[in-house]
Design a protein around this motif. Structure first.
Motif, PDB file in Angstrom:
ATOM      1  N   GLN A  51      16.219   2.360  -5.637  1.00  0.00           N
ATOM      2  CA  GLN A  51      14.871   2.907  -5.531  1.00  0.00           C
ATOM      3  C   GLN A  51      13.874   1.774  -5.806  1.00  0.00           C
ATOM      4  OE1 GLN A  51      13.789   6.500  -5.268  1.00  0.00           O
ATOM      5  NE2 GLN A  51      15.828   6.618  -4.345  1.00  0.00           N
ATOM      6  N   TYR A  52      12.785   1.762  -5.049  1.00  0.00           N
ATOM      7  CA  TYR A  52      11.797   0.679  -5.153  1.00  0.00           C
ATOM      8  C   TYR A  52      10.495   1.199  -5.748  1.00  0.00           C
ATOM      9  CZ  TYR A  52      14.928  -1.724  -1.906  1.00  0.00           C
ATOM     10  OH  TYR A  52      16.027  -2.300  -1.310  1.00  0.00           O
ATOM     11  N   ASN A  53       9.851   0.348  -6.524  1.00  0.00           N
ATOM     12  CA  ASN A  53       8.519   0.670  -7.048  1.00  0.00           C
ATOM     13  C   ASN A  53       7.762  -0.624  -7.352  1.00  0.00           C
ATOM     14  OD1 ASN A  53      10.472   0.643  -9.520  1.00  0.00           O
ATOM     15  ND2 ASN A  53       8.435   0.334 -10.413  1.00  0.00           N
ATOM     16  N   LEU A  54       6.429  -0.517  -7.417  1.00  0.00           N
ATOM     17  CA  LEU A  54       5.614  -1.676  -7.774  1.00  0.00           C
ATOM     18  C   LEU A  54       5.772  -1.994  -9.256  1.00  0.00           C
ATOM     19  CD1 LEU A  54       2.204  -1.029  -5.956  1.00  0.00           C
ATOM     20  CD2 LEU A  54       4.015  -2.621  -5.294  1.00  0.00           C
ATOM     21  N   THR A  55       5.707  -3.273  -9.599  1.00  0.00           N
ATOM     22  CA  THR A  55       5.732  -3.676 -11.000  1.00  0.00           C
ATOM     23  C   THR A  55       4.301  -3.754 -11.534  1.00  0.00           C
ATOM     24  OG1 THR A  55       5.540  -6.047 -10.571  1.00  0.00           O
ATOM     25  CG2 THR A  55       7.753  -5.089 -10.486  1.00  0.00           C
ATOM     26  N   GLU A  77       0.829  -1.209   0.000  1.00  0.00           N
ATOM     27  CA  GLU A  77       0.000   0.000   0.000  1.00  0.00           C
ATOM     28  C   GLU A  77       0.865   1.261   0.000  1.00  0.00           C
ATOM     29  OE1 GLU A  77      -2.662  -0.419   3.311  1.00  0.00           O
ATOM     30  OE2 GLU A  77      -4.132  -1.549   2.127  1.00  0.00           O
ATOM     31  N   ALA A  78       1.967   1.238   0.734  1.00  0.00           N
ATOM     32  CA  ALA A  78       2.871   2.391   0.741  1.00  0.00           C
ATOM     33  C   ALA A  78       3.483   2.611  -0.642  1.00  0.00           C
ATOM     34  CB  ALA A  78       3.967   2.188   1.780  1.00  0.00           C
ATOM     35  N   PRO A 102       5.653   6.799  -6.313  1.00  0.00           N
ATOM     36  CA  PRO A 102       6.149   6.360  -7.620  1.00  0.00           C
ATOM     37  C   PRO A 102       7.468   5.600  -7.512  1.00  0.00           C
ATOM     38  CG  PRO A 102       5.460   8.650  -7.699  1.00  0.00           C
ATOM     39  CD  PRO A 102       5.436   8.245  -6.267  1.00  0.00           C
ATOM     40  N   ARG A 103       8.389   6.170  -6.752  1.00  0.00           N
ATOM     41  CA  ARG A 103       9.671   5.523  -6.458  1.00  0.00           C
ATOM     42  C   ARG A 103      10.107   5.972  -5.077  1.00  0.00           C
ATOM     43  NH1 ARG A 103      12.127   2.673 -10.310  1.00  0.00           N
ATOM     44  NH2 ARG A 103      11.403   2.965 -12.441  1.00  0.00           N
ATOM     45  N   LEU A 105      12.184  -4.556   6.767  1.00  0.00           N
ATOM     46  CA  LEU A 105      11.651  -4.079   5.494  1.00  0.00           C
ATOM     47  C   LEU A 105      12.423  -4.669   4.325  1.00  0.00           C
ATOM     48  CD1 LEU A 105       9.674  -2.210   4.076  1.00  0.00           C
ATOM     49  CD2 LEU A 105      11.271  -0.321   4.462  1.00  0.00           C
ATOM     50  N   LEU A 106      13.732  -4.693   4.423  1.00  0.00           N
ATOM     51  CA  LEU A 106      14.569  -5.218   3.350  1.00  0.00           C
ATOM     52  C   LEU A 106      14.270  -6.694   3.098  1.00  0.00           C
ATOM     53  CD1 LEU A 106      16.772  -4.490   1.343  1.00  0.00           C
ATOM     54  CD2 LEU A 106      18.466  -5.130   3.070  1.00  0.00           C
ATOM     55  N   ARG A 107      14.042  -7.436   4.185  1.00  0.00           N
ATOM     56  CA  ARG A 107      13.731  -8.867   4.036  1.00  0.00           C
ATOM     57  C   ARG A 107      12.417  -9.073   3.261  1.00  0.00           C
ATOM     58  NH1 ARG A 107      13.569  -9.921   8.975  1.00  0.00           N
ATOM     59  NH2 ARG A 107      11.378 -10.420   9.355  1.00  0.00           N
ATOM     60  N   PHE A 108      11.414  -8.284   3.606  1.00  0.00           N
ATOM     61  CA  PHE A 108      10.132  -8.395   2.917  1.00  0.00           C
ATOM     62  C   PHE A 108      10.245  -7.919   1.468  1.00  0.00           C
ATOM     63  CE2 PHE A 108       8.524  -8.894   7.162  1.00  0.00           C
ATOM     64  CZ  PHE A 108       7.338  -9.611   7.022  1.00  0.00           C
ATOM     65  N   LEU A 109      10.992  -6.844   1.250  1.00  0.00           N
ATOM     66  CA  LEU A 109      11.151  -6.324  -0.112  1.00  0.00           C
ATOM     67  C   LEU A 109      11.851  -7.337  -1.010  1.00  0.00           C
ATOM     68  CD1 LEU A 109      12.144  -2.615   0.615  1.00  0.00           C
ATOM     69  CD2 LEU A 109      10.115  -3.379  -0.641  1.00  0.00           C
TER      70      LEU A 109
END
Length: 256
Positions: free
Chosen positions: A64-68, A20-21, A26-27, A44-48
């Motif tokens: 940088q992280y984003n949803l696919t 959800e976050a 966006p990134r 957080l890193l483990r879940f990511l």
């Protein structure tokens, strides 16, 4: 709740919070996402990393992280089912009103079918069933339609694992007989269950297709055998097929 169940529930809650976050950013980097979710960076890193491995999250060269688009795909399939349910309800009700019998709609769920809609018979003596009930593919009208809608590889994979439990003396008992039945359903465009799943019940089912021609669901009418007029079967079948075709057209299907 046992400790293992608590941990699993906590993991689900954290995963949803992360998704959800990310849906609102966006990134983002690990630090910002940690502030947004309230999760420690290590957790957080483990879940990511798990979500990246599953294809739901992307990490670029700048960390940088984003949803696919996989999340979009999951959501769009859900919307398709919502559209299907809204469009199918009046069609199922018309069939119920026409015959006075129980109408079901089912969709594929792994190697079973599951009822997602039911319109109840107006008669006192009626078929017991419920929305959410799982039914076998090989001996039900809805199941046979869904089998016939599979491609050859999917059918063969199913035939490799299915155990042909004999629900009644009329249940299909061999793989060769089932393979022949699937081909017959493909040719004629409808399926029946003549006391194959439950004694004393006759069912006729037809496919519901989306814009691409893929069978996304099946709809059936079920009769107690004593109320089914075999001389009228062709007429009943045409009515059911016509209604299912009208629903398919609403979903964008164009008959070739």
């Amino acid at each position: 709740m046992v400790e293992n169940e608590k941990q699993q529930t906590s993991g689900v809650v954290r995963t949803i919070a992360i998704l959800e976050a990310l849906a609102h950013l966006p990134r983002t980097n690990l630090e910002q996402l940690s502030r947004q979710t309230g999760l420690p960076k290590a957790t957080l890193l483990r879940f990511l990393n798990t979500l990246i491995g599953l294809g739901y999250v992307n990490r670029d060269s700048a960390d940088q992280y984003n949803l696919t688009l996989k999340m979009f795909s999951v959501g769009s399939h859900s919307l398709e089912h919502l559209d299907l349910m809204d469009s199918a309800s009046p069609v199922a009700q018309r069939l119920c009103d026409t015959f006075g019998e129980t109408v079901h709609m089912g969709i594929l769920d792994d190697y079973h079918a599951v009822y997602v809609m039911k319109k109840e018979s107006s008669y006192t003596i009626r078929m017991y069933s419920r929305v959410g009930k799982s039914i076998p593919l090989y001996c039900t009208g809805i199941g046979k339609i869904l089998l016939a809608g599979m491609n050859s590889k999917e059918v063969e994979a199913y035939l490799q694992i299915v155990k042909l439990k004999p629900y009644t003396p009329k249940t299909i008992r061999t793989i060769d007989a089932l393979r022949a039945e699937i081909q017959q359903v493909k040719r004629q465009g409808w399926a029946c269950d003549n006391e194959e799943h439950e004694m004393g019940t006759f069912c006729i089912a037809a496919p519901i297709r989306d814009y691409s021609g893929h069978v996304v669901a099946a709809m059936s009418v079920s009769w107690p055998l004593f109320r089914f007029d075999m001389n009228e079967r062709e007429k009943y079948t045409k009515t059911i097929m016509d209604e299912c075709m009208s629903l398919s057209k609403q979903l964008g299907y164009e008959q070739g």
